[in-house]
Design an enzyme around this catalytic site. Structure first.
Site, PDB file in Angstrom:
ATOM      1  N   SER A 101       0.808  -1.215   0.000  1.00 35.73           N
ATOM      2  CA  SER A 101       0.000   0.000   0.000  1.00 35.73           C
ATOM      3  C   SER A 101       0.846   1.273   0.000  1.00 35.73           C
ATOM      4  O   SER A 101       1.588   1.526  -0.937  1.00 35.73           O
ATOM      5  CB  SER A 101      -0.956  -0.052   1.195  1.00 35.73           C
ATOM      6  OG  SER A 101      -1.920   0.941   1.133  1.00 35.73           O
ATOM      7  N   ASP A 248      -2.487   6.161  -3.499  1.00 32.30           N
ATOM      8  CA  ASP A 248      -1.375   5.523  -2.808  1.00 32.30           C
ATOM      9  C   ASP A 248      -0.834   4.401  -3.684  1.00 32.30           C
ATOM     10  O   ASP A 248      -1.262   4.230  -4.831  1.00 32.30           O
ATOM     11  CB  ASP A 248      -1.797   5.025  -1.419  1.00 32.30           C
ATOM     12  CG  ASP A 248      -2.867   3.936  -1.481  1.00 32.30           C
ATOM     13  OD1 ASP A 248      -3.566   3.843  -2.504  1.00 32.30           O
ATOM     14  OD2 ASP A 248      -3.003   3.185  -0.501  1.00 32.30           O
ATOM     15  N   ASP A 250      -1.120   1.153  -4.041  1.00 33.86           N
ATOM     16  CA  ASP A 250      -1.981   0.166  -4.696  1.00 33.86           C
ATOM     17  C   ASP A 250      -3.318   0.751  -5.116  1.00 33.86           C
ATOM     18  O   ASP A 250      -4.218   0.029  -5.545  1.00 33.86           O
ATOM     19  CB  ASP A 250      -2.193  -1.057  -3.802  1.00 33.86           C
ATOM     20  CG  ASP A 250      -2.934  -0.746  -2.511  1.00 33.86           C
ATOM     21  OD1 ASP A 250      -2.907   0.427  -2.079  1.00 33.86           O
ATOM     22  OD2 ASP A 250      -3.541  -1.667  -1.933  1.00 33.86           O
ATOM     23  N   ASP A 252      -5.928   2.004  -3.603  1.00 33.31           N
ATOM     24  CA  ASP A 252      -7.214   1.763  -2.956  1.00 33.31           C
ATOM     25  C   ASP A 252      -7.642   2.963  -2.117  1.00 33.31           C
ATOM     26  O   ASP A 252      -8.684   2.938  -1.467  1.00 33.31           O
ATOM     27  CB  ASP A 252      -7.203   0.479  -2.113  1.00 33.31           C
ATOM     28  CG  ASP A 252      -6.238   0.518  -0.940  1.00 33.31           C
ATOM     29  OD1 ASP A 252      -5.447   1.482  -0.835  1.00 33.31           O
ATOM     30  OD2 ASP A 252      -6.261  -0.431  -0.129  1.00 33.31           O
TER      31      ASP A 252
END
Length: 457
Positions: A101, A248, A250, A252
């Site tokens: 992340s 960010d 990834d 999400d």
């Protein structure tokens, strides 16, 4: 909290706390487990972010999956929400996302997603952890080791970039308006969104200006993306853009920057879109789901707008669980994890940015105007290291100090005292009308914790 898996997967420094052998064994278990449940061929979809170590973990997972009899479908570099979407709509047994992340490049993680596109259940996670520890008991027997697949039962790999492309098509299909005439900045954090976000905004007609979209394996999140939004603030103002979106690693989560360079947090997003839904009669249950870390000002603004709200523990997992159980349509965190349950089963940064664009276009208003009724209160959070978290928090004098702060603040602020889930810390947070008040009341409680001898010196 599991032995290896936390609320957001198995995460740690690559080849230090999370290594290739862990990934191989996780693949071995999942391939065997789902093949056994189905009494046949299992299918698992895998995505990864741009970290140098993501390739190593991808190949290790695939080796484990195929050795146990599962077929591994590779989405390649993609976002966490795309893996969740494809796992759900293409009938996969589970999905795997390789990402840490917003963490620095040398960390990595393995996130597991079930066939409904949701975070993996705790029971399956505990089986994996038992296997990693060599003490698996399942299907009525002990498994010190699980069998390999042989002959035509050995799994195969499938290049599944078409799945990622269909996810892009799905996002484009959610665009209710043309973005023609809008100048949009995108900060891709040198991560998963580096190709996807621009493709979506270009298709919807926006003039896109992209930064931090040159991943080299070691620059993901480095002075970029939603955790370093100051770069996007400067970029939006200098280029006269209408709006900016920062993701960010990834993708999400999403934070925004309005045309004046102001940061739009997850709390702002919940307010803007929650209010927009209520105005159109779309806010089912009249409830926006937040966490206990959402700003006091958000609740004041909701009260004024006649919008109800729920508070969960910190973590998008808990937000989603509450939403699913209670039929809520929007919820999220201050950090930018926003969940729209009508469209997704997880936080989706690009989807969130599309929804913010939708409000701007529909109401023909700049972003700065959309959040002007929301006053974010100053906040101070101080951590104190203690010998015993529960003992410190439940101390009679500490509780008395907390109550004194609550009495002093009344409806002009709030205090939240909670223990860390992973460290020997008590966190004391105050929101009030001024920074001076925040400091005064935080240390009113901190000083009592110290005076009572709870602090680790």
């Amino acid at each position: 909290m599991g032995r290896y898996f936390g609320t957001d997967g198995f995460r740690g420094e690559a080849n230090v706390t999370l290594n290739a052998d862990h990934a191989y064994k996780i693949g071995r278990f999942l391939g065997w487990y789902y093949s056994k449940l189905k009494n046949g061929e299992a299918k698992v979809v895998i995505g990864k972010d741009t970290r140098r170590s993501s390739y190593m973990f991808e190949y290790s997972l695939i080796a484990g999956l195929t050795a146990s009899g599962a077929d591994a479908y590779m989405l390649h570099v993609t976002t966490t929400p795309s893996v969740a979407y494809i796992a759900r709509v293409d009938d996969f047994d589970c999905g795997i996302m390789i990402s840490a992340s917003h963490n620095p490049y040398y960390d990595n993680g393995i996130k597991l997603i079930n066939s409904d596109g949701e975070k993996m259940d705790e029971t399956t996670i505990s089986y994996i952890e038992d296997y990693l520890d060599g003490k698996l008991e399942l299907f009525g027997q002990s498994w010190p080791e699980i069998p390999y697949a042989t002959k035509d039962k050995i799994g195969r790999t499938v290049d599944y970039v078409s799945g990622r492309n269909r996810y892009i098509g799905y996002l484009i299909s959610l665009g209710m308006y043309s973005f023609k005439g809008y100048r949009v900045g995108l900060d891709c954090a040198n991560g998963s969104s580096w190709q996807i976000a621009k493709a979506v905004f270009d298709a919807l007609g926006a003039k896109t200006y992209v930064i931090n979209a040159q991943p080299n394996g070691c620059n993901i999140n480095k002075d970029a993306g939603s955790t370093h939004i100051e770069g996007l603030q400067k970029f939006v103002v200098e280029n006269g853009l209408d709006i900016g979106f920062a993701y960010d690693g990834d993708a999400d989560r999403c934070l925004c920057v309005d045309e004046k360079g102001n940061v739009i947090t997850g709390d702002h997003i919940l307010y803007i879109y929650g209010k927009y839904m209520k105005e159109r009669g779309k806010l089912l249950t009249n409830t926006v789901v937040t966490t206990v870390m959402s700003n006091f000002g958000l609740y004041k603004a909701f009260d004024k707008a006649g919008i109800g709200y729920a508070k969960t523990a910190v973590g998008d997992k808990y937000v989603y669980e509450y939403m699913k159980e209670n039929g809520c349509r929007i919820g999220g965190e201050q950090s930018g994890h926003i969940i729209f349950t009508k469209y997704a089963s997880t936080g989706d940064g690009i989807l969130t940015s599309l929804k913010m664009m939708e409000v701007m276009v529909a109401k023909k208003m700049p972003m700065s105007k959309l959040h002007e009724d929301l006053k974010i209160y100053p906040q101070l959070l101080v951590n104190i290291k203690v010998k015993d978290k529960k003992l410190a928090q439940n101390d009679e004098d500490v509780q008395k100090a907390i109550h004194e702060v609550e009495e002093a603040l009344q409806d002009t602020g709030r205090i939240l005292v909670r223990e860390s889930g992973t460290e020997p810390l008590v966190r004391v947070m105050v929101e009030a009308e001024t920074h001076e008040e925040c400091e005064k009341y935080v240390y009113h409680v901190i000083d009592v914790i110290k005076a009572k001898g709870h602090e680790i010196v």
